[in-house]
Structure formats: structure tokens, C-alpha cells
Design a protein around this motif. Structure first.
Motif, short mmCIF file in Angstrom:
data_model
loop_
_atom_site.label_atom_id
_atom_site.label_comp_id
_atom_site.label_asym_id
_atom_site.label_seq_id
_atom_site.Cartn_x
_atom_site.Cartn_y
_atom_site.Cartn_z
N THR A 208 -5.89 35.12 -19.51
CA THR A 208 -5.00 34.27 -20.29
C THR A 208 -3.61 34.89 -20.36
OG1 THR A 208 -6.88 33.56 -21.63
CG2 THR A 208 -4.69 33.13 -22.51
N TYR A 209 -2.61 34.03 -20.22
CA TYR A 209 -1.21 34.44 -20.28
C TYR A 209 -0.46 33.50 -21.19
CZ TYR A 209 -2.39 36.94 -16.01
OH TYR A 209 -2.97 37.77 -15.10
N VAL A 210 0.61 34.00 -21.79
CA VAL A 210 1.56 33.12 -22.47
C VAL A 210 2.85 33.15 -21.67
CG1 VAL A 210 0.54 33.38 -24.76
CG2 VAL A 210 2.38 34.90 -24.07
N ALA A 211 3.49 32.01 -21.60
CA ALA A 211 4.75 31.90 -20.87
C ALA A 211 5.81 31.36 -21.80
CB ALA A 211 4.58 30.97 -19.67
N LEU A 212 6.92 32.08 -21.87
CA LEU A 212 8.09 31.63 -22.61
C LEU A 212 9.05 31.03 -21.58
CD1 LEU A 212 8.56 34.73 -24.90
CD2 LEU A 212 7.62 32.50 -25.54
N ILE A 213 9.42 29.78 -21.78
CA ILE A 213 10.19 29.03 -20.78
C ILE A 213 11.53 28.62 -21.38
CG2 ILE A 213 10.19 27.01 -19.28
CD1 ILE A 213 7.05 27.08 -19.65
#
Length: 94
Positions: A3-8
Motif C-alpha cells: 500500500t502506498y499513499v500519493a500526494l498529487i
């Protein structure tokens, strides 16, 4: 699955074509799915970042491949971080 979180963040070009944002989010989803990943949840945000996404991949290599393709989109900047449920962190303390 990892699992990853991405800040866009939208680039100036991305802000100029803001109405096209759904198309780019669909491209991101396609890139993730082509690597057998899953775009779990995407949120719009207020503040320095425009979107926050939770993404899952079967391997770290798949995450890298998808991230490279996502980086080719000139309308966004992305910072991605691996995450794990807090229970695993607590177990590591013992």
C-alpha cells in the motif's frame, strides 16, 4: 499487496486545464491497473496538495513501473510513500 499513499499536485499546465482533471485521473487509474494494482481511494484536497490517493500494488517493481508512467504526465507532480497499518508498526516495537 503493498500500500502506498500519493500526494498529487497540479502543475501550472494542469491548473490551466482543470476541467481535464478527470481524464488525467482516469489515465493514472489505467497505469495502476496495467500493473495489476488498485487505485483504492482518491480524495480532492484543500491546501498545498490537490489530491490524495491510496494505491495498492502486488510488488514494489509494479509500483515503480506505474510511477514512471504517471511521472510522464506533465500536468501533475506526485510524491508517493509506502505505508502499512499501524498494527504492524506496534508489533515492530515489541
Amino acid at each position: 499487496m503493498f500500500t502506498y499513499v500519493a500526494l498529487i499536485k497540479l502543475t501550472p499546465e494542469g491548473r490551466e486545464g482543470l476541467k481535464e482533471a478527470p481524464k488525467y485521473l482516469e489515465k493514472i487509474k489505467l497505469f495502476v491497473e496495467q500493473e495489476k494494482g488498485e487505485l483504492d481511494t482518491t480524495f480532492a484536497m484543500m491546501g498545498p496538495w490537490d489530491f490524495f490517493a491510496i494505491v495498492k500494488y502486488p510488488t514494489v517493481e509494479a509500483a515503480f513501473r506505474a510511477h514512471v508512467r504517471i511521472a510522464t504526465l506533465d500536468v501533475i507532480e506526485v510524491e508517493t510513500f509506502p505505508v502499512e497499518e499501524v498494527e504492524l508498526f506496534i508489533k515492530a516495537l515489541v
